[in-house]
Structures are given as structure tokens and as C-alpha cells.
Design a protein around this motif. Structure first.
Motif, PDB file in Angstrom:
ATOM      1  N   LEU A  37       2.312  -2.530  -7.385  1.00  0.00           N
ATOM      2  CA  LEU A  37       2.192  -3.985  -7.350  1.00  0.00           C
ATOM      3  C   LEU A  37       0.935  -4.388  -8.112  1.00  0.00           C
ATOM      4  N   PRO A  38       1.063  -4.733  -9.390  1.00  0.00           N
ATOM      5  CA  PRO A  38      -0.106  -5.170 -10.151  1.00  0.00           C
ATOM      6  C   PRO A  38      -0.537  -6.568  -9.734  1.00  0.00           C
ATOM      7  N   SER A  39      -1.832  -6.818  -9.794  1.00  0.00           N
ATOM      8  CA  SER A  39      -2.385  -8.126  -9.432  1.00  0.00           C
ATOM      9  C   SER A  39      -2.746  -8.887 -10.698  1.00  0.00           C
ATOM     10  N   SER A  40      -2.176 -10.081 -10.852  1.00  0.00           N
ATOM     11  CA  SER A  40      -2.482 -10.910 -12.014  1.00  0.00           C
ATOM     12  C   SER A  40      -3.798 -11.641 -11.872  1.00  0.00           C
ATOM     13  N   SER A  41      -4.223 -11.920 -10.633  1.00  0.00           N
ATOM     14  CA  SER A  41      -5.475 -12.654 -10.422  1.00  0.00           C
ATOM     15  C   SER A  41      -6.680 -11.730 -10.330  1.00  0.00           C
ATOM     16  N   THR A  42      -6.498 -10.526  -9.776  1.00  0.00           N
ATOM     17  CA  THR A  42      -7.587  -9.549  -9.647  1.00  0.00           C
ATOM     18  C   THR A  42      -7.033  -8.193 -10.061  1.00  0.00           C
ATOM     19  N   PRO A  43      -6.935  -7.912 -11.371  1.00  0.00           N
ATOM     20  CA  PRO A  43      -6.278  -6.680 -11.821  1.00  0.00           C
ATOM     21  C   PRO A  43      -6.820  -5.409 -11.180  1.00  0.00           C
ATOM     22  N   ASN A  44      -8.130  -5.355 -10.897  1.00  0.00           N
ATOM     23  CA  ASN A  44      -8.695  -4.142 -10.298  1.00  0.00           C
ATOM     24  C   ASN A  44      -8.159  -3.880  -8.897  1.00  0.00           C
ATOM     25  N   ALA A  45      -7.585  -4.907  -8.252  1.00  0.00           N
ATOM     26  CA  ALA A  45      -7.024  -4.742  -6.906  1.00  0.00           C
ATOM     27  C   ALA A  45      -5.555  -4.300  -6.951  1.00  0.00           C
ATOM     28  N   SER A  46      -5.026  -4.083  -8.138  1.00  0.00           N
ATOM     29  CA  SER A  46      -3.629  -3.652  -8.254  1.00  0.00           C
ATOM     30  C   SER A  46      -3.385  -2.376  -7.455  1.00  0.00           C
ATOM     31  N   LEU A  47      -2.195  -2.277  -6.893  1.00  0.00           N
ATOM     32  CA  LEU A  47      -1.840  -1.114  -6.070  1.00  0.00           C
ATOM     33  C   LEU A  47      -1.082  -0.106  -6.916  1.00  0.00           C
ATOM     34  N   THR A  48      -1.494   1.152  -6.838  1.00  0.00           N
ATOM     35  CA  THR A  48      -0.826   2.215  -7.580  1.00  0.00           C
ATOM     36  C   THR A  48      -0.354   3.310  -6.631  1.00  0.00           C
ATOM     37  N   VAL A  49       0.431   4.202  -7.173  1.00  0.00           N
ATOM     38  CA  VAL A  49       0.928   5.337  -6.393  1.00  0.00           C
ATOM     39  C   VAL A  49      -0.229   6.149  -5.835  1.00  0.00           C
ATOM     40  N   TRP A  50      -1.355   6.191  -6.555  1.00  0.00           N
ATOM     41  CA  TRP A  50      -2.462   7.082  -6.186  1.00  0.00           C
ATOM     42  C   TRP A  50      -3.450   6.458  -5.214  1.00  0.00           C
ATOM     43  N   ASP A  51      -3.346   5.160  -4.937  1.00  0.00           N
ATOM     44  CA  ASP A  51      -4.379   4.554  -4.084  1.00  0.00           C
ATOM     45  C   ASP A  51      -3.824   3.587  -3.042  1.00  0.00           C
ATOM     46  N   ALA A  52      -2.520   3.597  -2.791  1.00  0.00           N
ATOM     47  CA  ALA A  52      -1.949   2.645  -1.836  1.00  0.00           C
ATOM     48  C   ALA A  52      -1.093   3.324  -0.773  1.00  0.00           C
ATOM     49  N   SER A  53      -1.147   4.637  -0.677  1.00  0.00           N
ATOM     50  CA  SER A  53      -0.268   5.354   0.251  1.00  0.00           C
ATOM     51  C   SER A  53      -0.935   5.586   1.600  1.00  0.00           C
ATOM     52  N   SER A  54      -0.125   6.029   2.547  1.00  0.00           N
ATOM     53  CA  SER A  54      -0.656   6.495   3.828  1.00  0.00           C
ATOM     54  C   SER A  54      -1.333   7.853   3.633  1.00  0.00           C
ATOM     55  N   SER A  55      -1.843   8.395   4.715  1.00  0.00           N
ATOM     56  CA  SER A  55      -2.548   9.675   4.635  1.00  0.00           C
ATOM     57  C   SER A  55      -1.602  10.808   4.271  1.00  0.00           C
ATOM     58  N   HIS A  56      -2.191  11.924   3.862  1.00  0.00           N
ATOM     59  CA  HIS A  56      -1.425  13.108   3.493  1.00  0.00           C
ATOM     60  C   HIS A  56      -0.542  13.570   4.656  1.00  0.00           C
ATOM     61  N   LEU A  57      -1.108  13.623   5.857  1.00  0.00           N
ATOM     62  CA  LEU A  57      -0.366  14.087   7.026  1.00  0.00           C
ATOM     63  C   LEU A  57       0.777  13.125   7.369  1.00  0.00           C
ATOM     64  N   THR A  58       0.517  11.822   7.278  1.00  0.00           N
ATOM     65  CA  THR A  58       1.566  10.839   7.575  1.00  0.00           C
ATOM     66  C   THR A  58       2.747  11.002   6.635  1.00  0.00           C
ATOM     67  N   LEU A  59       2.470  11.158   5.352  1.00  0.00           N
ATOM     68  CA  LEU A  59       3.543  11.333   4.374  1.00  0.00           C
ATOM     69  C   LEU A  59       4.329  12.612   4.651  1.00  0.00           C
ATOM     70  N   PHE A  60       3.638  13.665   5.065  1.00  0.00           N
ATOM     71  CA  PHE A  60       4.314  14.930   5.349  1.00  0.00           C
ATOM     72  C   PHE A  60       5.235  14.809   6.565  1.00  0.00           C
ATOM     73  N   VAL A  61       4.735  14.195   7.652  1.00  0.00           N
ATOM     74  CA  VAL A  61       5.558  14.030   8.855  1.00  0.00           C
ATOM     75  C   VAL A  61       6.781  13.173   8.545  1.00  0.00           C
ATOM     76  N   MET A  62       6.576  12.113   7.762  1.00  0.00           N
ATOM     77  CA  MET A  62       7.703  11.260   7.390  1.00  0.00           C
ATOM     78  C   MET A  62       8.705  12.006   6.515  1.00  0.00           C
ATOM     79  N   LEU A  63       8.211  12.888   5.683  1.00  0.00           N
ATOM     80  CA  LEU A  63       9.110  13.649   4.820  1.00  0.00           C
ATOM     81  C   LEU A  63      10.002  14.567   5.645  1.00  0.00           C
TER      82      LEU A  63
END
Length: 382
Positions: free
Chosen positions: A319-345
Motif C-alpha cells: 500500500l503506497p502512500s501518496s501523501s507520505t511516501p516514506n510511510a508506504s507499506l511493503t512486504v518487508w516492513d508491514a508483516s506480523s512477527s516471524h513466529l505468527t506467520l509460521f503458526v498461520m502457515l
């Protein structure tokens, strides 16, 4: 510390791919329901014909919406920052989608309660709204993601949205919405033509063929617009792909042609837009030729290609931000924790195959043509 076989970077990639699969699953499965609803007042002219289309989707639409629930749950659990920013920014749009979707079960149940033609026609148009509006707004949302959404994050990573509902309805976003409507209508028409007979199937082939051609044309136009008329977003600072999530830890710039850069770096990604375009054209040909299963496969491939094109173009942005580009969300900085992703997987590896098996079984049981005669033999028909 718990040992997790997949590293954090790989786990994030896996969940990005799973999110795409869930969105595609929803568009393919529930997309044909939306398409049938949109076609209802046009492909079916009499009360009997409209009952045929309603009973075509009536037994399975609730199961198809499981994909929407799974997609929403995946965003909530795997990408909480994306959930917070998008659900607040697109709040009114999502309310409009939910209200439209609510019309579908109400229309199915209430339509047959009164034999007055005006009563039934009113609910037929309500079912049209329940199909057309969600398909349109979903596409408009994707268009706005490509344009960038006006949101920011404070020091506590709390999202704030500065846009408006009507601000979402830009020309490019509406173009994306029409692509979404077109592919759903083509999908719905393919299913109608495969499982219905007579004038209903003939009209579905006519309108579906037009929708497939329109989808191909608008998708190609949208691709040219993205390549030559839109600024995309690019991360210009170093980004640790395995670091804890913090969307404010990077620098983002807007650049012309950024959304097509991935295709230059990874030419294999061109398969996605090619599939979207060729699948739509093959769907048109299949409808014109009266093919059944090949047409459904073609329109499904078009949906797969169109949604994949959007995801691959945006990567690594969610989700890129048009008003504050530095706040854009990427795959590398918007996810849950490593353990949460593993349990969900692990949970997904257990339940997703069960859902697929159950869906396959349901469609096998419900297979066969839907006709006036079959409805007459079914005491539970709508």
C-alpha cells in the motif's frame, strides 16, 4: 527460541503469495456469482429465466464467499499494518461493498415471497446491485493502490487517512473498476453458458463476449496508462528484508515507470499481463464458439493474470502512500512477527486443502444443467 524452518524473508514472501492466491480464489469463485448478478436483468427476461440464474448461484454463493473471509483474515493476521491503513482509508468503500453484498441473500430469500411482478423485479435489480457494486468498488480500490493512497503514520505507527470517498473515484481508478466488472461478467457468462440452455445461455454468450472484449481492451489501456502516464513508487534506501516490521525505516521516491520496472528485471513476470489479455480474448472466442469448460478456464486464467499483474507491478509495495511516501507499506516492513506467520502457515496448510476438497465435492454434487424442469423438481429451489 522456537526453531522455524523458513527464514523471515521467505516467510514474508510466502504470505505475500498466499494473499494473492486468496484474492484470486475469491475473484474466480465469487466473481462468477457477482457476474451472474450483474447479468441477471439482461440475460434473463422472464420470471422463469431469472429463477434459473438465481438457482444457478443460490446453492454455492455462501461457500464461495469463504475466500473473501479468508482474504480478510489473512490481511488482519499476516499484514496488520495493511489491515489498519486500508480498512480505515477505504472504510466507506468497504461499507458500500458490504451493504451491496447483504442485498444478495436478502434478494434470494425475499424475491419469491410475493408473486407480484413489481416486487420480484425490484429484488432482481437489488441482486444486480449486489453483483455490480462489489465488483466495481474492488477494482476501484486496486486502481487507488496503484495511484497511492493518502495516509500517514505517526511515531506509534498509527495510521491516519486524509482522503475522501469521492476522491477515490479518479478516472484511472474507475478504469480499473470497469476492468474488474468486465472480468466478473465474463466469468459469470461463461458459467451461465456452460450450465444453462436456450435463450438465457445465448444472451449470456452475447453479453459475456462483449464483456470479455471490453476487459481485454480496458486492461491493455490500463497497462499503457501505468507504463507511460502514472508515477510509481520505489524504495531508494537500503531495506533489511528480515528486520522487525517498521514502515518508517526507509526512504521512498516517486518515479515515472516504476510500476513496470519489475518486468524489466524479471521478464518471466510478463506471463501475468499476457495471461490477462489472452485469457480475455480466449474467453470471448469460447463464448462465441459455444465452448463450455474451455471458456470457464479461459476467463479464470484472465482473472488470474489481471490480479497477478497488479500484485507483481506493485511488489514489494502493499500500500503506497501518496501523501507520505516514506510511510508506504511493503512486504518487508508491514508483516506480523516471524513466529505468527509460521503458526498461520501451519493452520493454512491444514485448512486450505480441506476447503478445496469440500468446494470440489460441492460442485461435483451440484453439477449438471440448471433448467426450468430441474427447478420444478426441486422443492428447495428459489
Amino acid at each position: 527460541m522456537t526453531h522455524i524452518p523458513l527464514d523471515y524473508e521467505t516467510m514474508r514472501l510466502v504470505w505475500w503469495a498466499l494473499l494473492g492466491i486468496l484474492l484470486i480464489g475469491f475473484a474466480v469463485m465469487d466473481g462468477y456469482d457477482l457476474g451472474v448478478g450483474t447479468l441477471l436483468p439482461f440475460a434473463a427476461r422472464t420470471d422463469e429465466e431469472r429463477r434459473i440464474l438465481i438457482n444457478l448461484v443460490g446453492p454455492t454463493w455462501e461457500g464461495n464467499q469463504v475466500w473473501l473471509v479468508l482474504g480478510g483474515g489473512a490481511v488482519f493476521a499476516a499484514w496488520p499494518a495493511l489491515y489498519a491503513a486500508s480498512f480505515s482509508g477505504f472504510y466507506l468503500a468497504m461499507i458500500a461493498i458490504l451493504l451491496a453484498l447483504i442485498l444478495r441473500p436478502v434478494g434470494f430469500k425475499f424475491r419469491g415471497k410475493v408473486k407480484d411482478p413489481r416486487w420480484r423485479e425490484t429484488w432482481d435489480w437489488a441482486l444486480f446491485v449486489g453483483g455490480f457494486v462489489p465488483a466495481l468498488i474492488a477494482g476501484v480500490a486496486v486502481g487507488n493502490v496503484l495511484l497511492g493512497v493518502p495516509f500517514g503514520l505517526d511515531a506509534t505507527l498509527r495510521a491516519s487517512y486524509s482522503g475522501s470517498f469521492f476522491g477515490l473515484l479518479s478516472p484511472f481508478a474507475l478504469l480499473a473498476g470497469l476492468v474488474s466488472v468486465g472480468m466478473c461478467v465474463a466469468q459469470g457468462a461463461a458459467v451461465i453458458a456452460a450450465r444453462c440452455e436456450g435463450p438465457v445461455a445465448a444472451r449470456a454468450r452475447l453479453y459475456g463476449g462483449r464483456a470479455a472484449l471490453l476487459t481485454a481492451a480496458l486492461f491493455a489501456l490500463g497497462g499503457l496508462w501505468v507504463a507511460f502516464g502514472l508515477e510509481g513508487y520505489v524504495v531508494i534506501s537500503a531495506q533489511d528484508m528480515a528486520a522487525p516490521s517498521n514502515p518508517l525505516g526507509k526512504t521512498v521516491a516517486r518515479e515515472a515507470g516504476a510500476w513496470v520496472a519489475n518486468y524489466g528485471r524479471h521478464p518471466w513476470m510478463l506471463i501475468a499481463p499476457a495471461l490477462g489479455l489472452l485469457g480475455s480474448l480466449a474467453g470471448f472466442a469460447g463464448l462465441r464458439l459455444g465452448l463450455k469448460v474451455p471458456t470457464i478456464l479461459a476467463t479464470s486464467a484472465a482473472i488470474f493474470g489481471i490480479i497477478s499483474t497488479a500484485g507483481l507491478s506493485l511488489f514489494p509495495f502493499l500500500l503506497p502512500s501518496s501523501s507520505t511516501p516514506n510511510a508506504s507499506l511493503t512486504v518487508w516492513d508491514a508483516s506480523s512477527s516471524h513466529l505468527t506467520l509460521f503458526v498461520m502457515l501451519i493452520a493454512t496448510a491444514v485448512f486450505l486443502p480441506l476447503i478445496l476438497l469440500y468446494t470440489t465435492w460441492v460442485y461435483r454434487v451440484m453439477r449438471g444443467p440448471v433448467t426450468a424442469a430441474s427447478i420444478g423438481r426441486n422443492p428447495n429451489a428459489y
